[in-house]
Design a protein around this motif. Sequence first.
Motif, mmCIF file in Angstrom:
data_model
loop_
_atom_site.group_PDB
_atom_site.id
_atom_site.type_symbol
_atom_site.label_atom_id
_atom_site.label_comp_id
_atom_site.label_asym_id
_atom_site.label_seq_id
_atom_site.Cartn_x
_atom_site.Cartn_y
_atom_site.Cartn_z
ATOM 1 N N LYS A 217 0.843 -1.187 0.000
ATOM 2 C CA LYS A 217 0.000 0.000 0.000
ATOM 3 C C LYS A 217 0.882 1.242 0.000
ATOM 4 O O LYS A 217 1.836 1.337 0.769
ATOM 5 N N VAL A 218 0.566 2.177 -0.882
ATOM 6 C CA VAL A 218 1.368 3.398 -0.995
ATOM 7 C C VAL A 218 1.259 4.218 0.285
ATOM 8 O O VAL A 218 0.158 4.464 0.796
ATOM 9 N N ASN A 219 2.411 4.636 0.809
ATOM 10 C CA ASN A 219 2.462 5.543 1.946
ATOM 11 C C ASN A 219 2.469 6.968 1.386
ATOM 12 O O ASN A 219 3.493 7.443 0.890
ATOM 13 N N LYS A 220 1.340 7.641 1.449
ATOM 14 C CA LYS A 220 1.195 8.933 0.784
ATOM 15 C C LYS A 220 2.084 10.025 1.375
ATOM 16 O O LYS A 220 2.660 10.823 0.623
ATOM 17 N N PRO A 221 2.241 10.103 2.718
ATOM 18 C CA PRO A 221 3.165 11.120 3.251
ATOM 19 C C PRO A 221 4.601 10.910 2.774
ATOM 20 O O PRO A 221 5.307 11.876 2.447
ATOM 21 N N LEU A 222 5.054 9.643 2.721
ATOM 22 C CA LEU A 222 6.399 9.360 2.237
ATOM 23 C C LEU A 222 6.517 9.706 0.756
ATOM 24 O O LEU A 222 7.515 10.305 0.329
ATOM 25 N N GLU A 255 11.485 4.989 6.746
ATOM 26 C CA GLU A 255 10.808 4.970 8.030
ATOM 27 C C GLU A 255 10.915 3.563 8.615
ATOM 28 O O GLU A 255 10.616 2.580 7.937
ATOM 29 N N ASP A 257 9.232 1.867 10.714
ATOM 30 C CA ASP A 257 8.031 1.058 10.938
ATOM 31 C C ASP A 257 7.234 0.796 9.665
ATOM 32 O O ASP A 257 6.116 0.288 9.718
ATOM 33 N N LEU A 258 7.784 1.114 8.507
ATOM 34 C CA LEU A 258 7.049 0.931 7.254
ATOM 35 C C LEU A 258 7.270 -0.488 6.721
ATOM 36 O O LEU A 258 8.414 -0.896 6.511
ATOM 37 N N ASN A 262 5.111 -2.129 1.485
ATOM 38 C CA ASN A 262 4.518 -0.793 1.334
ATOM 39 C C ASN A 262 5.530 0.203 0.772
ATOM 40 O O ASN A 262 5.174 1.097 -0.012
ATOM 41 N N LEU A 263 6.809 0.052 1.159
ATOM 42 C CA LEU A 263 7.824 0.923 0.569
ATOM 43 C C LEU A 263 7.994 0.596 -0.912
ATOM 44 O O LEU A 263 8.143 1.501 -1.749
ATOM 45 N N THR A 266 5.293 2.244 -2.696
ATOM 46 C CA THR A 266 5.526 3.690 -2.728
ATOM 47 C C THR A 266 6.569 4.052 -3.773
ATOM 48 O O THR A 266 6.439 5.064 -4.479
#
Length: 362
Positions: A217-222, A255, A257-258, A262-263, A266
């Motif tokens: 899942k894309v981490n939008k803030p990152l 990050e 905890d990512l 997910n990275l 992203t």
Amino acid sequence: MSSKLYIGLMTGTSVDGVDAVLAEVSDQDFTLVSSHSHDLPASLAADILALCQPGDSELDSAGKVSRQLGRVYAEACHALLESAGVAACQINAIGCHGQTVRHRPGPDGFSIQLGCPDTLACATGIPVVSNFRNKDMALGGQGAPLVPPFHSRLFGVDGERRAVVNIGGMANASLLDGETLVGGFDTGPGNVLLDLWNQLHNGTPYDAGGCWAASGKVNKPLLKRLLRDPYFRQPPPKSTGRERFNRQWLTQHLENDLPAENLQATLAELTARSIHDSLAEFAPQRMLICGGGAHNQDLLERLKQNSGVPVESTANAGLDPDWVEAAAFAWLAWARLEEKPGNAPVVTGASREAILGQVTLP
């Protein structure tokens, strides 16, 4: 010249092997005759990657790697000619891009590609055209990307705005308004960060089909932070490479905890978004994709979702995506021997058109 046959060789920023093509080239036509993928020894690939970052004893290492690459390129040529049933004496020239280990555009810019042309010429008995980038840089250009004129020759179609996007280690785009080349530039990272993260966590060379990225899942803030890199806002002409987008660049944004998948998702979205955003002003009606990224279904789907236009392989336009870059250097070798300009100032920012490449005789 009675023969129209040229060889094109390409090793890109992914450092995953040698692409070799045999092509028939003339003023009117370009025909892919044969192709061959040649492995790079793992130790040589590791030495190349080490040279992509500043280190100790670089000159000694670079000299050794250059000779080794020249021999590997010769092996690739021999295998290509044998599979095609063509003799070396029938080939006009080899267009050898070489392996980029430094690309520094700017007022005193330079570009260094390894792969000794003397070794290659002597081992094959065929003239070699190499060092394509530095003439353009001496004229104030970026020396990259060099493939847009070839893209224009093959893929321009009257009445349609097309972006031809090569997704290798880095990604670059050629902007075609009908049959006219109106621009081109490196958009940023293509597969380089995706491959790196996959290698660190899965131990395989790349994320086949983008399946691992699709599971995350894309981490939008990152993603937003990654897209703040000044390169993405820099206007063309522009070019980049591993000097900028590398493990160190990625590490500073990580990050703890990512989840790893997910990275990866992203990073895939970063590639797709940076390509899309760079093309927004041009507003292409179609994207043609070549390079290894053409096989990444997750990445292609992200490009479709971002752009809302058809996104398809260059195979649909007449040339397999795996061979487009190597084919471009066969064409550039032809242009050099025919004394035709090989660069496009509208792309690189050079002060004028120029005949590119230096000829090394056997």
